[in-house]
Write a protein that holds these residues in place. Structure first.
Motif, PDB file in Angstrom:
ATOM      1  N   UNK A  88     -64.905  77.583  35.436  1.00 37.56           N
ATOM      2  CA  UNK A  88     -64.134  78.676  36.040  1.00 37.56           C
ATOM      3  C   UNK A  88     -63.159  79.286  35.032  1.00 37.56           C
ATOM      4  N   UNK A  89     -62.780  80.522  35.294  1.00 36.24           N
ATOM      5  CA  UNK A  89     -61.852  81.213  34.389  1.00 36.24           C
ATOM      6  C   UNK A  89     -60.425  80.731  34.553  1.00 36.24           C
ATOM      7  N   UNK A  90     -60.156  80.047  35.661  1.00 41.33           N
ATOM      8  CA  UNK A  90     -58.831  79.491  35.923  1.00 41.33           C
ATOM      9  C   UNK A  90     -58.929  77.976  35.902  1.00 41.33           C
ATOM     10  N   UNK A  91     -57.961  77.306  35.317  1.00 43.91           N
ATOM     11  CA  UNK A  91     -58.021  75.847  35.277  1.00 43.91           C
ATOM     12  C   UNK A  91     -57.819  75.262  36.667  1.00 43.91           C
ATOM     13  N   UNK A  92     -58.311  74.051  36.858  1.00 46.39           N
ATOM     14  CA  UNK A  92     -58.139  73.389  38.153  1.00 46.39           C
ATOM     15  C   UNK A  92     -56.661  73.109  38.425  1.00 46.39           C
ATOM     16  N   UNK A  93     -55.887  72.820  37.382  1.00 42.79           N
ATOM     17  CA  UNK A  93     -54.454  72.560  37.566  1.00 42.79           C
ATOM     18  C   UNK A  93     -53.739  73.801  38.093  1.00 42.79           C
ATOM     19  N   UNK A  94     -54.084  74.950  37.529  1.00 47.85           N
ATOM     20  CA  UNK A  94     -53.481  76.208  37.987  1.00 47.85           C
ATOM     21  C   UNK A  94     -53.868  76.469  39.443  1.00 47.85           C
ATOM     22  N   UNK A  95     -55.149  76.305  39.744  1.00 42.14           N
ATOM     23  CA  UNK A  95     -55.616  76.564  41.101  1.00 42.14           C
ATOM     24  C   UNK A  95     -54.998  75.583  42.102  1.00 42.14           C
ATOM     25  N   UNK A  96     -54.888  74.331  41.693  1.00 40.87           N
ATOM     26  CA  UNK A  96     -54.284  73.334  42.577  1.00 40.87           C
ATOM     27  C   UNK A  96     -52.847  73.719  42.937  1.00 40.87           C
ATOM     28  N   UNK A  97     -52.143  74.319  41.975  1.00 44.44           N
ATOM     29  CA  UNK A  97     -50.742  74.678  42.207  1.00 44.44           C
ATOM     30  C   UNK A  97     -50.597  75.845  43.170  1.00 44.44           C
ATOM     31  N   UNK A  98     -51.554  76.787  43.140  1.00 41.02           N
ATOM     32  CA  UNK A  98     -51.402  77.992  43.963  1.00 41.02           C
ATOM     33  C   UNK A  98     -52.284  78.009  45.211  1.00 41.02           C
ATOM     34  N   UNK A  99     -53.346  77.183  45.215  1.00 37.37           N
ATOM     35  CA  UNK A  99     -54.276  77.220  46.348  1.00 37.37           C
ATOM     36  C   UNK A  99     -54.667  75.836  46.833  1.00 37.37           C
ATOM     37  N   UNK A 100     -54.800  74.887  45.934  1.00 38.37           N
ATOM     38  CA  UNK A 100     -55.342  73.588  46.289  1.00 38.37           C
ATOM     39  C   UNK A 100     -56.830  73.700  46.556  1.00 38.37           C
ATOM     40  N   UNK A 101     -57.380  72.748  47.304  1.00 33.07           N
ATOM     41  CA  UNK A 101     -58.783  72.805  47.714  1.00 33.07           C
ATOM     42  C   UNK A 101     -58.800  73.133  49.196  1.00 33.07           C
ATOM     43  N   UNK A 102     -59.074  74.374  49.562  1.00 33.57           N
ATOM     44  CA  UNK A 102     -59.029  74.763  50.980  1.00 33.57           C
ATOM     45  C   UNK A 102     -60.113  74.049  51.780  1.00 33.57           C
ATOM     46  N   UNK A 103     -59.815  73.724  53.029  1.00 34.57           N
ATOM     47  CA  UNK A 103     -60.815  73.158  53.922  1.00 34.57           C
ATOM     48  C   UNK A 103     -61.889  74.180  54.235  1.00 34.57           C
ATOM     49  N   UNK A 104     -63.013  73.716  54.734  1.00 39.03           N
ATOM     50  CA  UNK A 104     -64.146  74.618  54.948  1.00 39.03           C
ATOM     51  C   UNK A 104     -63.862  75.658  56.042  1.00 39.03           C
ATOM     52  N   UNK A 105     -62.859  75.431  56.891  1.00 36.24           N
ATOM     53  CA  UNK A 105     -62.502  76.407  57.928  1.00 36.24           C
ATOM     54  C   UNK A 105     -61.382  77.342  57.486  1.00 36.24           C
ATOM     55  N   UNK A 106     -60.873  77.123  56.285  1.00 38.19           N
ATOM     56  CA  UNK A 106     -59.798  77.961  55.744  1.00 38.19           C
ATOM     57  C   UNK A 106     -60.406  79.226  55.149  1.00 38.19           C
ATOM     58  N   UNK A 107     -59.874  80.414  55.466  1.00 35.03           N
ATOM     59  CA  UNK A 107     -60.395  81.655  54.889  1.00 35.03           C
ATOM     60  C   UNK A 107     -60.402  81.651  53.354  1.00 35.03           C
ATOM     61  N   UNK A 108     -59.519  80.845  52.753  1.00 36.78           N
ATOM     62  CA  UNK A 108     -59.469  80.790  51.291  1.00 36.78           C
ATOM     63  C   UNK A 108     -60.634  80.010  50.691  1.00 36.78           C
ATOM     64  N   UNK A 109     -61.386  79.299  51.547  1.00 38.82           N
ATOM     65  CA  UNK A 109     -62.488  78.489  51.020  1.00 38.82           C
ATOM     66  C   UNK A 109     -63.542  79.356  50.327  1.00 38.82           C
ATOM     67  N   UNK A 110     -63.793  80.534  50.867  1.00 40.96           N
ATOM     68  CA  UNK A 110     -64.770  81.438  50.251  1.00 40.96           C
ATOM     69  C   UNK A 110     -64.296  81.887  48.870  1.00 40.96           C
TER      70      UNK A 110
END
Length: 207
Positions: free
Chosen positions: A92-114
């Protein structure tokens, strides 16, 4: 290289009694630019071994989400060395650490999961396919994995017109285990895909 639906159907009927080696050899003979994709999940070693046994220099596309387990990363390194894989790594173009800080791992029912799935899997995969432009794509899809995959076969055509080849499509886990045991090859079961979570869900690569 283009096949009609009828030709694909006839070939799939023929391949029901063919070995993975026979299927792979046939497919590579049709290809100008073949590749195999992997995420080093359980039983990926089967397709990697079988394809590289026919063409040792074939491009191996690894789209690493950045969320694999330590066991999966160690397994990947072992197979890369053991099989001499011609790895092309996409992340990915964004590191997992960066993503974890701003989004985390959204659940499958979370709109952010897509959005999460697009960032960590679909975008790197699309980038890989756009750069390499394959006409034959080897995968380890198997019947019984998901409803979508049950509708496919050894040969299918992707939405981009690439011939998708799944040499182990009709194989059970037991047959795959026997294949690995006969060849003294390692497998890895401590795997987690944050875009799927559940085994019977699709992540979007094969739709």
């Amino acid at each position: 290289m283009a096949f009609t639906e009828q030709q694909i159907k006839e070939l799939n009927n023929q391949f029901k009694t063919s070995t993975p080696e026979e299927i792979i050899t046939w497919a590579i003979a049709q290809a100008d630019n073949a590749l195999v994709t992997t995420n080093f999940r359980p039983y990926e070693v089967n397709i990697l071994h079988a394809v590289t046994a026919v063409n040792k220099d074939i491009k191996v596309i690894w789209c690493d989400t950045g969320y694999n387990t330590p066991n999966t990363y160690r397994h990947a390194e072992e197979l890369i060395e053991k099989l001499g894989l011609n790895i092309h790594l996409y992340v990915p173009k964004q590191t997992s650490s960066h993503r974890d800080a701003v989004m985390g791992i959204p659940g499958i029912d979370d709109p952010k999961h897509a959005i999460f799935t697009e960032q960590v899997k679909l975008e790197p995969f699309g980038r890989a396919m756009a750069e390499h432009k394959p006409d034959v794509w080897f995968t380890n899809l198997r019947k019984g994995q998901t409803a979508l995959r049950n509708s496919l076969d050894v040969l299918s055509v992707s939405k981009d017109g690439v011939l998708k080849v799944s040499p182990f499509y009709h194989w059970s886990d037991e047959k795959l285990d026997a294949y690995l045991e006969e060849r003294n090859l390692p497998n890895e079961h401590k795997y987690f895909d944050p875009t799927k979570v559940l085994e019977n869900r699709e992540c979007g690569l094969h739709t």
